[in-house]
Design a protein around this motif. Structure first.
Motif, PDB file in Angstrom:
ATOM      1  N   MET A   1       0.832  -1.183   0.000  1.00  8.98           N
ATOM      2  CA  MET A   1       0.000   0.000   0.000  1.00  8.98           C
ATOM      3  C   MET A   1       0.875   1.245   0.000  1.00  8.98           C
ATOM      4  SD  MET A   1      -3.034  -0.590   2.658  1.00  8.98           S
ATOM      5  CE  MET A   1      -4.466  -1.432   2.132  1.00  8.98           C
ATOM      6  N   SER A   2       0.421   2.249  -0.670  1.00  8.93           N
ATOM      7  CA  SER A   2       1.173   3.505  -0.683  1.00  8.93           C
ATOM      8  C   SER A   2       0.820   4.335   0.538  1.00  8.93           C
ATOM      9  CB  SER A   2       0.842   4.289  -1.955  1.00  8.93           C
ATOM     10  OG  SER A   2      -0.474   4.774  -1.873  1.00  8.93           O
ATOM     11  N   SER A   3       1.677   5.307   0.842  1.00  9.58           N
ATOM     12  CA  SER A   3       1.398   6.155   1.997  1.00  9.58           C
ATOM     13  C   SER A   3       0.441   7.287   1.636  1.00  9.58           C
ATOM     14  CB  SER A   3       2.704   6.733   2.543  1.00  9.58           C
ATOM     15  OG  SER A   3       3.343   7.490   1.543  1.00  9.58           O
ATOM     16  N   THR A  22     -12.027   6.598   9.341  1.00  9.73           N
ATOM     17  CA  THR A  22     -11.327   7.863   9.474  1.00  9.73           C
ATOM     18  C   THR A  22      -9.951   7.784   8.830  1.00  9.73           C
ATOM     19  OG1 THR A  22     -10.254   7.278  11.542  1.00  9.73           O
ATOM     20  CG2 THR A  22     -12.469   8.236  11.696  1.00  9.73           C
ATOM     21  N   LEU A  23      -9.349   8.954   8.619  1.00 10.57           N
ATOM     22  CA  LEU A  23      -7.993   8.980   8.082  1.00 10.57           C
ATOM     23  C   LEU A  23      -7.011   8.291   9.023  1.00 10.57           C
ATOM     24  CD1 LEU A  23      -7.834  12.563   6.556  1.00 10.57           C
ATOM     25  CD2 LEU A  23      -8.121  10.390   5.359  1.00 10.57           C
ATOM     26  N   THR A  24      -7.256   8.395  10.336  1.00  8.53           N
ATOM     27  CA  THR A  24      -6.402   7.707  11.305  1.00  8.53           C
ATOM     28  C   THR A  24      -6.467   6.206  11.093  1.00  8.53           C
ATOM     29  OG1 THR A  24      -6.773   9.452  12.928  1.00  8.53           O
ATOM     30  CG2 THR A  24      -5.960   7.357  13.765  1.00  8.53           C
ATOM     31  N   GLU A  25      -7.673   5.674  10.896  1.00  6.87           N
ATOM     32  CA  GLU A  25      -7.819   4.239  10.658  1.00  6.87           C
ATOM     33  C   GLU A  25      -7.104   3.833   9.379  1.00  6.87           C
ATOM     34  OE1 GLU A  25     -12.009   2.830  12.458  1.00  6.87           O
ATOM     35  OE2 GLU A  25     -12.129   4.417  10.953  1.00  6.87           O
ATOM     36  N   GLU A  30      -2.785   0.905   6.895  1.00  3.87           N
ATOM     37  CA  GLU A  30      -1.684   0.870   5.930  1.00  3.87           C
ATOM     38  C   GLU A  30      -0.374   0.499   6.617  1.00  3.87           C
ATOM     39  OE1 GLU A  30      -1.547   4.389   3.497  1.00  3.87           O
ATOM     40  OE2 GLU A  30      -3.255   3.717   2.320  1.00  3.87           O
ATOM     41  N   TYR A  31      -0.141   1.038   7.810  1.00  7.53           N
ATOM     42  CA  TYR A  31       1.070   0.702   8.565  1.00  7.53           C
ATOM     43  C   TYR A  31       1.079  -0.792   8.900  1.00  7.53           C
ATOM     44  CZ  TYR A  31       4.703   0.670  12.108  1.00  7.53           C
ATOM     45  OH  TYR A  31       5.835   0.377  12.813  1.00  7.53           O
ATOM     46  N   ALA A  32      -0.063  -1.293   9.399  1.00  7.80           N
ATOM     47  CA  ALA A  32      -0.149  -2.712   9.752  1.00  7.80           C
ATOM     48  C   ALA A  32       0.102  -3.594   8.527  1.00  7.80           C
ATOM     49  CB  ALA A  32      -1.516  -3.017  10.358  1.00  7.80           C
ATOM     50  N   ASN A  33      -0.506  -3.268   7.418  1.00  7.59           N
ATOM     51  CA  ASN A  33      -0.305  -4.054   6.195  1.00  7.59           C
ATOM     52  C   ASN A  33       1.140  -4.007   5.732  1.00  7.59           C
ATOM     53  OD1 ASN A  33      -2.957  -4.944   6.018  1.00  7.59           O
ATOM     54  ND2 ASN A  33      -3.591  -3.206   4.779  1.00  7.59           N
ATOM     55  N   LYS A  34       1.751  -2.845   5.768  1.00 10.49           N
ATOM     56  CA  LYS A  34       3.145  -2.682   5.325  1.00 10.49           C
ATOM     57  C   LYS A  34       4.098  -3.533   6.162  1.00 10.49           C
ATOM     58  CE  LYS A  34       6.701   0.838   4.641  1.00 10.49           C
ATOM     59  NZ  LYS A  34       7.022   2.261   4.752  1.00 10.49           N
ATOM     60  N   HIS A  35       3.777  -3.686   7.453  1.00  9.43           N
ATOM     61  CA  HIS A  35       4.658  -4.414   8.365  1.00  9.43           C
ATOM     62  C   HIS A  35       4.136  -5.804   8.721  1.00  9.43           C
ATOM     63  CE1 HIS A  35       7.288  -0.962   8.890  1.00  9.43           C
ATOM     64  NE2 HIS A  35       6.186  -0.226   8.911  1.00  9.43           N
ATOM     65  N   SER A  36       3.187  -6.316   7.918  1.00 10.89           N
ATOM     66  CA  SER A  36       2.623  -7.660   8.103  1.00 10.89           C
ATOM     67  C   SER A  36       2.088  -7.876   9.511  1.00 10.89           C
ATOM     68  CB  SER A  36       3.676  -8.724   7.759  1.00 10.89           C
ATOM     69  OG  SER A  36       4.095  -8.586   6.434  1.00 10.89           O
ATOM     70  N   LEU A  37       1.390  -6.871  10.028  1.00 11.37           N
ATOM     71  CA  LEU A  37       0.758  -6.959  11.346  1.00 11.37           C
ATOM     72  C   LEU A  37      -0.733  -7.172  11.168  1.00 11.37           C
ATOM     73  CD1 LEU A  37       2.491  -3.843  12.946  1.00 11.37           C
ATOM     74  CD2 LEU A  37       3.091  -6.244  13.332  1.00 11.37           C
ATOM     75  N   SER A  38      -1.331  -7.953  12.044  1.00  7.94           N
ATOM     76  CA  SER A  38      -2.784  -8.110  11.951  1.00  7.94           C
ATOM     77  C   SER A  38      -3.436  -6.884  12.580  1.00  7.94           C
ATOM     78  CB  SER A  38      -3.247  -9.390  12.654  1.00  7.94           C
ATOM     79  OG  SER A  38      -2.961  -9.324  14.022  1.00  7.94           O
ATOM     80  N   ALA A  39      -4.521  -6.452  11.997  1.00  4.47           N
ATOM     81  CA  ALA A  39      -5.254  -5.292  12.501  1.00  4.47           C
ATOM     82  C   ALA A  39      -6.737  -5.583  12.376  1.00  4.47           C
ATOM     83  CB  ALA A  39      -4.888  -4.046  11.702  1.00  4.47           C
ATOM     84  N   PRO A  60       1.865 -11.679  25.003  1.00  2.00           N
ATOM     85  CA  PRO A  60       2.617 -10.462  25.294  1.00  2.00           C
ATOM     86  C   PRO A  60       2.886  -9.635  24.033  1.00  2.00           C
ATOM     87  CG  PRO A  60       4.043 -12.392  25.477  1.00  2.00           C
ATOM     88  CD  PRO A  60       2.639 -12.894  25.260  1.00  2.00           C
ATOM     89  N   ASN A  61       2.596 -10.214  22.872  1.00  2.00           N
ATOM     90  CA  ASN A  61       2.798  -9.498  21.611  1.00  2.00           C
ATOM     91  C   ASN A  61       1.600  -8.657  21.206  1.00  2.00           C
ATOM     92  OD1 ASN A  61       5.365 -10.653  21.277  1.00  2.00           O
ATOM     93  ND2 ASN A  61       4.452 -12.483  20.400  1.00  2.00           N
ATOM     94  N   ASN A  62       0.435  -8.879  21.832  1.00  2.00           N
ATOM     95  CA  ASN A  62      -0.753  -8.109  21.493  1.00  2.00           C
ATOM     96  C   ASN A  62      -0.614  -6.682  22.007  1.00  2.00           C
ATOM     97  OD1 ASN A  62      -1.871 -10.392  20.406  1.00  2.00           O
ATOM     98  ND2 ASN A  62      -3.291 -10.760  22.079  1.00  2.00           N
ATOM     99  N   VAL A  63      -0.949  -5.714  21.150  1.00  2.00           N
ATOM    100  CA  VAL A  63      -0.900  -4.294  21.508  1.00  2.00           C
ATOM    101  C   VAL A  63      -2.237  -3.679  21.132  1.00  2.00           C
ATOM    102  CG1 VAL A  63       0.242  -2.086  21.080  1.00  2.00           C
ATOM    103  CG2 VAL A  63       1.585  -4.190  21.086  1.00  2.00           C
TER     104      VAL A  63
END
Length: 148
Positions: A1-3, A22-25, A30-39, A60-63
């Motif tokens: 995804m592009s920024s 929202t733009l925040t979401e 996009e950050y989660a997808n770029k870094h292969s994080l589940s969201a 302990p990895n859940n944030v």
């Protein structure tokens, strides 16, 4: 995804529309997808007691990160995240303007500058925005002065 925001991927819709985000979401997804994080996106009605399947096992990895969330998060939900991994981005220099409408109170009180704080999320009953302040950044200056 592009920024950059792609208007075709994120069409403009009314806030009452269940597909509204929202733009925040968008930035967080996009950050989660770029870094292969589940969201997981929160339904418009807020969080129920059920966790998304990816968070069923306490790890302990859940944030948990919220920003301008506007809902009370059930204690049963918070309990799946270690206290140090439950963060809220708050649009004021805490402890000033804890609670609802910090931006509106900044304007109403004619503050000429403000900032952003990050705080820990605490269980219901311990106060709205009552968690420890992790950090803050000052320097958001009000450029437009209202004239009467």
């Amino acid at each position: 995804m592009s920024s950059r925001l792609d208007c075709e991927r994120y069409p403009s819709v009314r806030p009452s529309d269940p597909n509204w985000i929202t733009l925040t979401e968008i930035a967080l997804l996009e950050y989660a997808n770029k870094h292969s994080l589940s969201a997981t996106q929160v339904p418009a009605g807020g969080i129920s007691h059920a966790l998304p399947s990816s968070f069923q096992d306490k790890s302990p990895n859940n944030v948990l990160v919220t920003a301008s969330f506007g809902h009370i998060i059930p204690n049963s939900f918070l309990g799946h995240f270690e206290p140090s991994k439950r963060l809220n981005v708050h649009p004021s220099l805490l402890p000033r303007y804890r609670g609802a409408a910090p931006i509106q109170w900044t304007i109403a009180n004619a503050d000429t500058s403000t900032g952003v704080s990050v705080q820990r999320l605490v269980e219901k009953g311990k106060g709205i925005d009552g968690g420890d302040i992790v950090g803050s950044v000052e320097g958001i200056v009000r450029l437009l002065q209202w004239q009467s």
